[in-house]
Design an enzyme around this catalytic site. Structure first.
Site, PDB file in Angstrom:
ATOM      1  N   ASP A   1       0.815  -1.223   0.000  1.00 39.38           N
ATOM      2  CA  ASP A   1       0.000   0.000   0.000  1.00 39.38           C
ATOM      3  C   ASP A   1       0.845   1.267   0.000  1.00 39.38           C
ATOM      4  O   ASP A   1       0.621   2.188   0.813  1.00 39.38           O
ATOM      5  CB  ASP A   1      -0.931   0.024   1.211  1.00 39.38           C
ATOM      6  CG  ASP A   1      -1.723  -1.264   1.379  1.00 39.38           C
ATOM      7  OD1 ASP A   1      -2.091  -1.868   0.361  1.00 39.38           O
ATOM      8  OD2 ASP A   1      -1.974  -1.669   2.527  1.00 39.38           O
TER       9      ASP A   1
ATOM     10  N   GLU B   1     -11.311   1.094  -3.913  1.00 39.20           N
ATOM     11  CA  GLU B   1     -10.615   1.529  -2.701  1.00 39.20           C
ATOM     12  C   GLU B   1      -9.340   2.263  -3.077  1.00 39.20           C
ATOM     13  O   GLU B   1      -9.071   2.531  -4.246  1.00 39.20           O
ATOM     14  CB  GLU B   1     -10.314   0.323  -1.799  1.00 39.20           C
ATOM     15  CG  GLU B   1      -9.521  -0.772  -2.478  1.00 39.20           C
ATOM     16  CD  GLU B   1      -9.495  -2.065  -1.681  1.00 39.20           C
ATOM     17  OE1 GLU B   1     -10.179  -2.151  -0.643  1.00 39.20           O
ATOM     18  OE2 GLU B   1      -8.783  -2.999  -2.101  1.00 39.20           O
TER      19      GLU B   1
END
Length: 510
Positions: free
Chosen positions: A20, A187
């Site tokens: 991420d 997302e």
């Protein structure tokens, strides 16, 4: 179409458990932060001036009270930070899933110290992004996936809210911006202003093999947003590329004058590219702009050549402190490991094991596909050893216990509800424990072609060396453990006082 003389940056850009990624450029300096889940310290900060060589300069959260992960479940904790810079201040906004919620940390020096963190009320999802509109109002854009409460698991698309960062409160009810292209889990949103447009970039398809990056644009940061006809404009799905699961990206203007996207990916091995020992790592690929839309190049594998070999136990022996790369599980490393007068790292067992949520363990990320971790341990006053961990249910370890005359060595593999052990008796005194991750051998269509690697558990004492076990690495991979992290290898104690003289690492991409 804009072009520039492009540099082929290394890939992985930051190896090992570094999922991420988010990136920010400040002048000629670049900073990347990544997720850490249940580990502390949380949110490593990596720095570069050339986008080639990266150094960890600190961690955003070094104390438990900043993130509150002491009771998060496996898979919860520190999810998907975003790093941004404005008016001399660095900001990191992040979700503590199953924990404190949406938090903003600030610092004037990205190496730290960072603030205690301000909870932003009214942001109920995950993967928050931080941007500012033309009037200077802070905008938090986030994925509406719920991680707590009665709506656990529900997804409400990508949402946005204006916030007062200092007060930690939303200025309005969240509004929906975009639901993506129809793939699951829209997302990891990031909002950018470029030229005449505001761009909203998201991840879709889940963080597994269907992962990808999609984008939409608008004349306003508040929308409405028009989706790109070529979405997802970046994905490795249904390909045999060596880097899979590519997604969750962040755009940056690189030193070569072009645009790149920093993103997560995985390097699965085996005949069907099924198992990824190192979990989700940080990669990069370049972006061209065509008619004000991004066109991504495939994420190519360009590992750094050669062998990396060093002792990673004490980078600051005189100050008797562990460096920024050490990790503990749901507690701070300083609460687990101490130094004795001989400079050895000492762990004191409290009866917990690696099956427990908070074992007495400190470790390092495995950074290479082929890697060796070795330590010399004194167990005359306790029991402990060397372990490779994904989570409480997936770990391999080699453990020593004994006295001046003899030492009992036990190798152990924990695979969910299954446990297997091997043991040997060695002479007393210091023992060297080794965990090797090596490529599988053997031909044909047998198990050797299906796995990620082989994990070898070895011990030496009194001139005798024994390989106690060679364990299939697929059971210590992201696809099997499914804990969102990666392999962390380190030192642990279960009972008594255990002293470690060094943790030596040797890694390569063989």
């Amino acid at each position: 179409m804009t072009t520039a003389t492009r540099v082929d940056y290394p890939n992985p850009l930051i190896p090992g458990f570094n999922p991420d990624p988010s990136v920010v450029r400040v002048g000629d300096d670049f900073y990347i932060v990544t997720s850490t889940f249940e580990y502390l310290p949380a949110i490593p900060v990596y720095h570069s001036t050339d986008f080639v060589e990266w150094t960890q300069i600190g961690n955003v959260a070094t104390r438990m009270d900043q993130v509150g992960v002491e009771d998060v479940t496996t898979g919860g904790g520190v999810w998907a930070p975003t790093i941004r810079y404005r008016d001399g201040v660095f900001y990191v906004i992040v979700t503590i899933a199953m924990g404190r919620g949406c938090i903003v940390f600030t610092a004037t020096d990205p190496a730290g110290p960072w603030s205690d963190g301000t909870i932003i009320e009214g942001v109920g999802g995950i993967d928050p992004d931080l941007a500012w509109d033309d009037d200077g109002t802070a905008l938090v854009t986030f994925s509406g996936l719920m991680t707590t409460g009665p709506d656990l698991g529900a997804h409400h698309g990508v949402q946005q809210v204006r916030v007062d960062l200092e007060a930690g409160r939303s200025l309005e009810e969240p509004r929906s911006l975009w639901s993506g292209t129809g793939l699951k889990f829209p997302e990891a949103p990031h909002l950018y202003q470029r030229g005449d447009y505001w761009y909203l970039m998201i991840a879709e398809g889940g963080t597994e093999r269907g992962h990808g990056v999609s984008i939409a644009r608008s004349s306003s940061p508040y929308g409405p947003f028009e989706g790109y006809a070529a979405n997802p404009f970046l994905s490795a799905r249904s390909t045999s590329r060596p880097i899979q699961n590519t997604g969750h990206g962040d755009l940056v203007e690189t030193p070569d004058g072009g645009t790149s996207i920093v993103l997560l990916g995985m390097r699965p091995r085996g005949l069907t590219q099924a198992f990824s020992a190192l979990g989700r790592e940080t990669f990069v690929t370049r972006i061209d702009w065509v008619d004000d839309w991004p066109v991504a190049q495939p994420v190519e594998l360009r590992p750094r050549p050669g062998i990396v070999e060093y002792d990673i136990t004490f980078h600051n022996v005189e100050g008797r402190s562990l460096d920024d790369g050490w990790l503990a599980i749901r507690q701070e490393p300083v609460d687990v490991a101490k130094f004795d007068i001989d400079g050895r790292l000492v762990l004191t067992g409290d009866g917990s094991t690696l099956d427990d949520p908070r074992p007495q363990f400190v470790g390092r990320r495995q950074l290479h596909q082929t890697a060796r971790f070795a330590t010399t341990v004194d167990v005359t006053q306790g029991t402990g050893g060397l372990a490779a961990r994904y989570d409480e249910d997936h770990h391999y370890e080699i453990e020593a216990t004994g006295g001046p005359e003899s030492t009992i060595i036990v190798a152990r593999a924990r695979l969910a509800s299954l446990v297997q052990e091997w043991s040997v008796m060695l002479p007393g005194g210091p023992v060297e424990l080794v965990i090797d991750a090596v490529p599988p051998t053997g031909g044909g269509f047998g198990p050797a072609l299906m796995t990620s690697d082989v994990v070898r558990l070895q011990a030496s004492a009194g001139g005798k060396t024994f390989t106690l076990a060679e364990v299939d690495g697929r059971y210590l991979s992201a696809e099997t453990a499914a804990s969102f992290t990666g392999r962390v290898v380190g030192l642990y104690a279960t009972t008594g006082r255990v002293a470690f003289a060094g943790l030596r690492y040797r890694g390569s991409e063989d």
